[in-house]
Design a protein around this motif. Sequence first.
Motif, PDB file in Angstrom:
ATOM      1  N   SER A 174      -2.447  -0.047   3.640  1.00 52.60           N
ATOM      2  CA  SER A 174      -3.401   0.914   3.077  1.00 52.60           C
ATOM      3  C   SER A 174      -4.360   1.415   4.144  1.00 52.60           C
ATOM      4  CB  SER A 174      -4.191   0.257   1.938  1.00 52.60           C
ATOM      5  OG  SER A 174      -3.342   0.023   0.832  1.00 52.60           O
ATOM      6  N   ASP A 186      -4.873   2.050  -1.210  1.00 49.18           N
ATOM      7  CA  ASP A 186      -4.168   3.307  -1.487  1.00 49.18           C
ATOM      8  C   ASP A 186      -2.689   3.271  -1.107  1.00 49.18           C
ATOM      9  OD1 ASP A 186      -4.139   3.530   1.284  1.00 49.18           O
ATOM     10  OD2 ASP A 186      -5.815   4.937   1.358  1.00 49.18           O
ATOM     11  N   SER A 188      -1.140   3.996   1.424  1.00 49.51           N
ATOM     12  CA  SER A 188      -0.685   5.267   1.971  1.00 49.51           C
ATOM     13  C   SER A 188       0.369   5.105   3.069  1.00 49.51           C
ATOM     14  CB  SER A 188      -1.859   6.098   2.475  1.00 49.51           C
ATOM     15  OG  SER A 188      -2.615   5.360   3.403  1.00 49.51           O
ATOM     16  N   LYS A 281       1.020   3.185  -6.431  1.00 47.50           N
ATOM     17  CA  LYS A 281      -0.214   3.413  -7.194  1.00 47.50           C
ATOM     18  C   LYS A 281      -0.210   2.533  -8.434  1.00 47.50           C
ATOM     19  CE  LYS A 281      -1.412   7.009  -4.621  1.00 47.50           C
ATOM     20  NZ  LYS A 281      -2.403   6.782  -3.554  1.00 47.50           N
TER      21      LYS A 281
END
Lengths: 295, 295
Positions: A174, A186, A188, A281
């Motif tokens: 993240s 997150d 990501s 998520k």
Amino acid sequence: MMKASPHQVAGHQALDGKLGPLIDAAGHFYKPLQGDERGLKEAAFYTAFSSNKSIPDHIRKFFPIFHGTQLLEASDGSGMHPHLVLQDLVSSRLSPSIMDIKVGSRTWPVQAPEDYIDKCLKKDRESTSLSLGFRISGLQVYGSKESGYWKPDKKMIKRFSAEDVRLVLRKFVSSNASADSGLDPDCSFASIVYGGSDGILAQLLELKAWFEEQTIYHFYSCSVLLIHDKELVLEGRSCGVEVKLIDFAHAVEGNGVIDHNFLGGLCSLIKFLSEVLEAPKCCTIKACPQVEEEP
Amino acid sequence: MMKASPHQVAGHQALDGKLGPLIDAAGHFYKPLQGDERGLKEAAFYTAFSSNKSIPDHIRKFFPIFHGTQLLEASDGSGMHPHLVLQDLVSSRLSPSIMDIKVGSRTWPVQAPEDYIDKCLKKDRESTSLSLGFRISGLQVYGSKESGYWKPDKKMIKRFSAEDVRLVLRKFVSSNASADSGLDPDCSFASIVYGGSDGILAQLLELKAWFEEQTIYHFYSCSVLLIHDKELVLEGRSCGVEVKLIDFAHAVEGNGVIDHNFLGGLCSLIKFLSEVLEAPKCCTIKACPQVEEEP
């Protein structure tokens, strides 16, 4: 010039006059042989493994390169001490995020002494080893130039529950995992670090296929090291993602039997990482207890 | 008319006034609930499993059909006793060869009481559970009308070493495995029983794929039952080969984690069976210690 590794996340560190591993500028990692027979066993493992012709190249790449042993001035000032000379896996990196995961629900070989078994079994039961088939032994996650690394202390890591492990595996990929972040991770970087054809999952699946077949070694108390580098990842360079096996003081002969203990734990870890990838998520994250930050 | 099962290879038998399972002519197997909480736990497992919609059909077929519980006259004459009513897996067969293999290097769940863990751990270490990831709990191998079954006694089975296990897995698919045979097992049924698209290995691989994913149950002290029928096999009918899971007194909730303990043991068993299939005329068999025959 020798110095302590700046990116060590588990094990004894060569700080404050203690005995620990050293690195040089040429990319070598000098690991002092442990005083009891463990050090000799690890040296014997590396020596035998290095010359074992039956290890395929695509598997050998998961092991640090071994350059023999060397007598060196120990980091604790106690004089000359034998060290394993290994490939330094992380020092050349700019901002490595690293996780050390001890794989296998059992960290002791069958033939170990009784008191050692008792000690290990206690640790396996108190940690997530027994329940999850692996435990996190150490980690650092790079945040940014300003925030630096999130590096929870050993005591906190020892107390990790299954839900903490889930959370940490998300924080590891993240962009908002800095020390003071109370935010949901997150994830990501999940698709590029865990996913993809060169990602951590693909590499662990390659290892898994080998463990389903190989009956040469059993790896007790061995760790999988997961490494990625945010700077390289942000540049879209997958070379920043690496999987290595380390710590072979308790590797024993397989005697024609697969290492079902390591394999089971590896499959469990693969499942955990797959779940991060499948649901970056995740809406259940709020149900997870908040991992406390290092003071 | 109830009677003791003629083909039981492990567990307590309903003979000589003892409590054990009974069968009827309609294909039911009545297993008395164990007196402590284990019986209730096994009944609870079967009840929950039967109605669990997330179990795929190709996996459900590995479990005996459950017909509820029933109060019955116990086989030991102690009066009415609750029994699980299950599918009888073997009585309809002419000459079944059966092997009961307890899968997993650890036969106890994390949350078990301390004295139970000690007892199980001792058995796991003394048997091949810890080293191989599974142990043979019982077996019978059909020879011929004249020689009948080779059915080693429980004491001998408890002492099986890794090499004994290798030998027995070969005898299980051999035409010359009768009680008085000192011959090397010929493995003449290996390709049809272990191999092939419906064989035992193919079925175990199907189970393995499920265990890599499923996080609903952990199966401690559960057995894989391997069944084949020489008469059917000789007729070239693959329907004679069957894999079933039995004994769920120690099945617990998976809590979102795969059963890495069962999976590891299953992979080890798969490797052992693959080796029989790959080398049915194994030249190393002479190095194996001779398994003593039942007196």
